[in-house]
Write a protein that holds these residues in place. Structure first.
Motif, PDB file in Angstrom:
ATOM      1  N   ASN A 207      60.591 -54.266  35.163  1.00 34.97           N
ATOM      2  CA  ASN A 207      60.334 -54.641  36.550  1.00 34.97           C
ATOM      3  C   ASN A 207      60.637 -53.510  37.521  1.00 34.97           C
ATOM      4  OD1 ASN A 207      59.390 -57.186  35.962  1.00 34.97           O
ATOM      5  ND2 ASN A 207      61.360 -58.207  36.338  1.00 34.97           N
ATOM      6  N   ASP A 208      61.591 -52.645  37.154  1.00 36.00           N
ATOM      7  CA  ASP A 208      61.900 -51.494  38.007  1.00 36.00           C
ATOM      8  C   ASP A 208      62.637 -50.432  37.187  1.00 36.00           C
ATOM      9  OD1 ASP A 208      62.434 -49.654  39.946  1.00 36.00           O
ATOM     10  OD2 ASP A 208      63.861 -50.884  41.064  1.00 36.00           O
ATOM     11  N   VAL A 300      51.769 -46.424  36.911  1.00 40.53           N
ATOM     12  CA  VAL A 300      52.529 -46.812  38.094  1.00 40.53           C
ATOM     13  C   VAL A 300      54.010 -46.636  37.783  1.00 40.53           C
ATOM     14  CG1 VAL A 300      53.127 -48.652  39.700  1.00 40.53           C
ATOM     15  CG2 VAL A 300      50.781 -48.483  38.822  1.00 40.53           C
ATOM     16  N   TYR A 301      54.637 -45.733  38.512  1.00 40.71           N
ATOM     17  CA  TYR A 301      56.079 -45.511  38.400  1.00 40.71           C
ATOM     18  C   TYR A 301      56.573 -45.188  39.804  1.00 40.71           C
ATOM     19  CZ  TYR A 301      60.600 -43.591  37.030  1.00 40.71           C
ATOM     20  OH  TYR A 301      61.950 -43.355  36.902  1.00 40.71           O
ATOM     21  N   ALA A 302      57.206 -46.155  40.443  1.00 38.95           N
ATOM     22  CA  ALA A 302      57.662 -45.976  41.819  1.00 38.95           C
ATOM     23  C   ALA A 302      58.871 -46.857  42.057  1.00 38.95           C
ATOM     24  CB  ALA A 302      56.548 -46.331  42.810  1.00 38.95           C
ATOM     25  N   GLN A 303      59.712 -46.428  42.986  1.00 41.49           N
ATOM     26  CA  GLN A 303      60.941 -47.150  43.262  1.00 41.49           C
ATOM     27  C   GLN A 303      60.631 -48.588  43.672  1.00 41.49           C
ATOM     28  OE1 GLN A 303      63.432 -45.215  46.101  1.00 41.49           O
ATOM     29  NE2 GLN A 303      65.076 -46.713  45.937  1.00 41.49           N
ATOM     30  N   GLU A 305      59.040 -50.797  42.019  1.00 42.68           N
ATOM     31  CA  GLU A 305      57.763 -51.298  41.536  1.00 42.68           C
ATOM     32  C   GLU A 305      57.809 -51.543  40.029  1.00 42.68           C
ATOM     33  OE1 GLU A 305      55.007 -52.032  43.271  1.00 42.68           O
ATOM     34  OE2 GLU A 305      56.052 -51.581  45.139  1.00 42.68           O
ATOM     35  N   PRO A 306      57.085 -52.569  39.543  1.00 39.01           N
ATOM     36  CA  PRO A 306      56.990 -52.778  38.099  1.00 39.01           C
ATOM     37  C   PRO A 306      56.238 -51.627  37.431  1.00 39.01           C
ATOM     38  CG  PRO A 306      56.325 -54.749  39.310  1.00 39.01           C
ATOM     39  CD  PRO A 306      56.419 -53.644  40.305  1.00 39.01           C
ATOM     40  N   SER A 308      53.711 -49.667  34.998  1.00 39.44           N
ATOM     41  CA  SER A 308      52.423 -49.787  34.314  1.00 39.44           C
ATOM     42  C   SER A 308      52.216 -48.522  33.490  1.00 39.44           C
ATOM     43  CB  SER A 308      51.271 -49.962  35.305  1.00 39.44           C
ATOM     44  OG  SER A 308      51.294 -51.249  35.890  1.00 39.44           O
ATOM     45  N   SER A 343      51.925 -54.041  35.126  1.00 43.90           N
ATOM     46  CA  SER A 343      52.749 -54.644  36.192  1.00 43.90           C
ATOM     47  C   SER A 343      54.030 -55.254  35.629  1.00 43.90           C
ATOM     48  CB  SER A 343      51.940 -55.705  36.960  1.00 43.90           C
ATOM     49  OG  SER A 343      50.828 -55.112  37.566  1.00 43.90           O
TER      50      SER A 343
END
Length: 353
Positions: A207-208, A300-303, A305-306, A308, A343
């Motif tokens: 999830n993060d 997707v890799y961001a603070q 954020e879930p 991907s 996600s």
């Protein structure tokens, strides 16, 4: 003979206590004596507790050979421990831990057998990792085993200390080392430190992966064939594939690397790696080693954020397999799967017809 079995009473006990207190290498405990043969007042030392069993003065019966035993936790696979004992030359095993007492040394000496002696060091603070007597015991070990527990204590007590350097030197000298559960977690070049005091579950990690609960450590131990590796234990039983993928995604971002490898090891299962980097699996319950090698950066890799991430290959290493640690190729894999993370949800791809 019966009278000699009670030699630890009276004057002889006083002599043994004096020898242990002085740190003399000549102090001996008979092979049949229990771990409690070390007097209770001597078990507690400055920042650590000490136990011993067996004959510390007995010569090692055979030469040592390099090897690493990575155990996933739970029950001990006996074949793997016999493998390690043989590589320790059937000599003296030193057990390192930060909780518990003499349980592991009793299992080594009494249940497994085939060693001259075992010693246990239970660390209670960081200061003990610089204690000259501790370092002397570690340097004299024929084999070292790091027990389970809480790996954050190992990180806090050992990282950057003379003890950590002594562990690296032990392996460079061609002597075996092993670890289970928390002791396994710290053997890789990268480790999940559990520094927040918890035990991260897969869904939270996915999830993060940037979150504060995902605490990773590097530059701790520096062991051969594990320079690109992060390990994880209790793997299948605790459903840890998701968190290992999250670990690798975080490390890939932080270190800007795409060549990192995850090794998840099931309970009652061990990966034993010889000096040539050939890895074999021993298991008492059909467990596997899970080789995880993401080849791409996350989509997707961001603070906050879930995660991907697509096309993560996962290869099973079983009892009939061989894992070449030089290039992480698996001969006769137990399974080969492909996973996506969408996600924060881990999805196994269905095999194509």
């Amino acid at each position: 003979m019966q009278g000699s079995s009670r030699w630890c009473g009276g004057a002889m006990a006083l002599m043994l206590a004096w020898l242990c207190a002085s740190g003399s290498a000549a102090a001996q405990v008979p092979a049949t004596a229990p771990a409690s043969a070390v007097p209770a007042d001597d078990a507690q030392r400055d920042g650590y507790r000490y136990y011993q069993i067996g004959d510390l003065a007995a010569p090692r019966p055979a030469p040592t050979r390099a090897g690493m035993m990575l155990v996933g936790g739970g029950d001990w696979p006996r074949e793997a421990f016999a493998w390690m004992i043989e590589r320790a030359g059937h000599g003296r095993i030193v057990i390192l831990r930060a909780s518990g007492a003499a349980e592991a040394q009793n299992e080594f000496f009494r249940d497994l057998g085939g060693i001259t002696a075992a010693q246990t060091l239970v660390f209670e603070n960081r200061r003990a990792a610089s204690d000259p007597r501790v370092l002397e015991i570690v340097r004299g070990a024929d084999g070292i085993f790091i027990a389970g527990g809480d790996q954050s204590r190992y990180v806090r007590y050992w990282k950057g200390t003379p003890l950590a350097r002594a562990l690296d030197a032990h392996v460079r000298a061609g002597k075996p080392i092993g670890g289970t559960s928390a002791g396994l977690a710290i053997l890789g070049a990268y480790a999940y430190g559990a520094m927040d005091g918890g035990s991260l579950v897969s869904q939270t990690a996915l999830n993060d992966p940037t979150g504060p609960k995902l605490t990773l450590v590097d530059d701790f131990l520096h062991l051969p064939y594990l320079q690109r590796v992060i390990t994880d234990s209790h793997f299948g039983k605790r459903d840890r594939l998701g968190r290992l993928i999250a670990f690798l995604a975080r490390l890939s971002q932080d270190h800007r690397r795409s060549d990192l490898v995850g090794l998840g090891i099931d309970e009652y299962t061990a990966l034993c790696i010889d000096a040539q980097g050939e890895g074999r699996v021993f298991s008492g319950n059909g467990g596997k080693v899970w080789l995880v090698r993401p080849s791409l950066r996350a989509d997707v890799y961001a603070q906050g954020e879930p995660l991907s991430l697509r096309a993560v290959p996962v290869i099973g290493v079983g009892a009939d397999s061989t894992l070449r640690m030089r290039d992480f190729k698996v001969e006769r894999p137990a399974f080969s799967e492909l996973y996506d993370v969408e996600s924060g949800q881990l999805i196994r791809r269905e095999p194509t017809a």
